[in-house]
Motif scaffolding. Structure first.
Motif, PDB file in Angstrom:
ATOM      1  N   LEU A   1     -12.196  31.569   6.289  1.00 30.77           N
ATOM      2  CA  LEU A   1     -11.859  32.206   5.015  1.00 30.77           C
ATOM      3  C   LEU A   1     -13.106  32.504   4.193  1.00 30.77           C
ATOM      4  N   ALA A   2     -13.001  33.528   3.329  1.00 32.95           N
ATOM      5  CA  ALA A   2     -14.037  33.808   2.336  1.00 32.95           C
ATOM      6  C   ALA A   2     -13.402  34.565   1.175  1.00 32.95           C
ATOM      7  N   ILE A   3     -13.657  34.088  -0.049  1.00 33.98           N
ATOM      8  CA  ILE A   3     -13.237  34.799  -1.258  1.00 33.98           C
ATOM      9  C   ILE A   3     -14.384  35.681  -1.726  1.00 33.98           C
ATOM     10  N   ALA A   4     -14.085  36.917  -2.113  1.00 33.20           N
ATOM     11  CA  ALA A   4     -15.113  37.834  -2.605  1.00 33.20           C
ATOM     12  C   ALA A   4     -15.480  37.454  -4.040  1.00 33.20           C
ATOM     13  N   PRO A   5     -16.691  36.971  -4.297  1.00 33.14           N
ATOM     14  CA  PRO A   5     -17.048  36.545  -5.654  1.00 33.14           C
ATOM     15  C   PRO A   5     -16.956  37.666  -6.682  1.00 33.14           C
TER      16      PRO A   5
ATOM     17  N   GLU B   1     -16.583  31.764  11.125  1.00 38.15           N
ATOM     18  CA  GLU B   1     -16.908  31.571   9.717  1.00 38.15           C
ATOM     19  C   GLU B   1     -17.453  32.875   9.151  1.00 38.15           C
ATOM     20  N   ILE B   2     -17.032  33.192   7.927  1.00 39.17           N
ATOM     21  CA  ILE B   2     -17.431  34.440   7.285  1.00 39.17           C
ATOM     22  C   ILE B   2     -17.934  34.140   5.878  1.00 39.17           C
ATOM     23  N   PHE B   3     -18.785  35.060   5.362  1.00 39.14           N
ATOM     24  CA  PHE B   3     -19.443  34.853   4.075  1.00 39.14           C
ATOM     25  C   PHE B   3     -19.417  36.164   3.299  1.00 39.14           C
ATOM     26  N   ALA B   4     -18.720  36.170   2.161  1.00 37.60           N
ATOM     27  CA  ALA B   4     -18.579  37.376   1.354  1.00 37.60           C
ATOM     28  C   ALA B   4     -19.796  37.563   0.456  1.00 37.60           C
ATOM     29  N   ASP B   5     -20.288  38.786   0.415  1.00 37.98           N
ATOM     30  CA  ASP B   5     -21.455  39.112  -0.410  1.00 37.98           C
ATOM     31  C   ASP B   5     -21.057  39.101  -1.886  1.00 37.98           C
ATOM     32  N   PRO B   6     -21.813  38.404  -2.754  1.00 31.90           N
ATOM     33  CA  PRO B   6     -21.457  38.354  -4.177  1.00 31.90           C
ATOM     34  C   PRO B   6     -21.719  39.659  -4.919  1.00 31.90           C
ATOM     35  N   HIS B   7     -22.391  40.620  -4.287  1.00 26.99           N
ATOM     36  CA  HIS B   7     -22.754  41.864  -4.956  1.00 26.99           C
ATOM     37  C   HIS B   7     -21.830  43.019  -4.602  1.00 26.99           C
ATOM     38  N   ASN B   8     -21.203  42.958  -3.436  1.00 22.58           N
ATOM     39  CA  ASN B   8     -20.415  44.078  -2.928  1.00 22.58           C
ATOM     40  C   ASN B   8     -19.137  43.527  -2.319  1.00 22.58           C
ATOM     41  N   VAL B   9     -17.996  43.862  -2.915  1.00 22.99           N
ATOM     42  CA  VAL B   9     -16.733  43.279  -2.480  1.00 22.99           C
ATOM     43  C   VAL B   9     -16.381  43.671  -1.057  1.00 22.99           C
TER      44      VAL B   9
END
Length: 298
Positions: free
Chosen positions: A143-147, A191-199
């Protein structure tokens, strides 16, 4: 290999204290409440080759003095991932993963694998299945939430019959849409990692780092120039989208151009010798070793 629980440091990592869940053996994720650092969720996968142990999603409200199991995945399932909505700490998403390994075989999924959602801080849970593969068909889920917009949540899902892939939710994990068939090996990655700058930009760790810039419809390699493969963790600088730190089987690397080139941190004592050999030199023989650094998690 396996560990002996959760450790806590209150002096910036100089010293550590075991605060419990000693029978968890494998921990997939630790999530700290953004409003209260004493509230912590631990996704404990549990033992690999037997029942029992500290298996499931655990919560502490007193900084690790006491723990409560808030989500029990079942006999063979532990919790493998957990994320908290940064705007509303009562919204929590977690995944359970059914797995079992013996010398003669490995079960990588089953009906106890699921994606769960809580709106009361983990006290009660409902399965989040709308748009996902059949419940008896899934394996590991990352899981990853888009900041930038926490209503957007991403999931990378292992499933049979080619029904897994990369999924997106635009309502905080209530419903899901399959964006593509891209997936990784649940046993080693997922595992995934959402970029905090680009949804729409999400990194997926794999043999080679992968990235999507269109919310999972397509993926491309980030770049592996002068870098080891088998990636396991990615950090994206909240102040600079070009600044990345990556952990992989070869150690720790840093990039200032979004993965085009990498700098290796060679001063970390994390070397693994996977082969040793001696020669016949006198008066002292020489020792030779093939090495690989360890930066994997789980």
């Amino acid at each position: 290999a396996y560990g002996d629980g959760v450790y806590k440091s209150v002096d910036g990592g100089r010293s550590w204290t075991n605060v419990g869940l000693k029978q968890s053996e494998h921990i997939g994720k630790i999530a700290i409440d953004p409003t209260n650092s004493d509230i912590v969720f631990v996704a404990a996968q549990g033992p690999l080759s037997m029942k029992g142990g500290d298996r499931g999603l655990y919560k502490t409200a007193d900084g690790g003095k006491t723990w409560k199991k808030v989500l029990d995945g079942g006999t063979w399932a532990g919790a493998s991932d957990v994320v908290i909505d940064p705007r509303n700490h009562n919204i929590v998403l977690a995944t359970t993963w059914q797995r079992y390994r013996r010398t003669y075989g490995y079960i990588a999924g089953g009906p106890e694998s699921a994606l769960w959602r809580s709106t009361d801080g983990g006290e009660t849970w409902r399965k989040s299945q709308s748009g996902l593969p059949a419940n008896d068909d899934m394996g590991r889920i990352g899981l990853a939430i888009a900041p930038r917009n926490p209503d957007v949540v991403y999931a990378i899902i292992e499933a049979g019959a080619q029904r897994g892939g990369f999924f997106r939710s635009r309502d905080g994990g209530v419903s899901w849409e399959r964006m593509s068939a891209y997936n990784t090996t649940g046993l080693y990655y997922s595992e995934i990692f959402a970029d905090p700058h680009n949804v729409d930009r999400v990194y997926a760790v794999d043999v080679r780092n992968m990235v999507t810039v269109d919310a999972g419809r397509t993926f491309r390699q980030v770049g592996e120039r002068n870098k080891h493969v088998d990636n396991h963790v990615m950090w994206i600088d909240p102040a600079d989208a070009d600044h990345l730190i990556n952990g992989n089987d070869g150690g720790l690397y840093e990039s200032f151009d979004r993965g085009q080139t990498w700098k290796f941190f060679g001063n970390l004592p994390v070397t693994q010798f996977y082969k040793l050999e001696l020669d016949n030199s006198e008066p002292f023989f020489r020792v030779y070793g093939g090495t690989q650094a360890i930066a994997a998690n789980g």
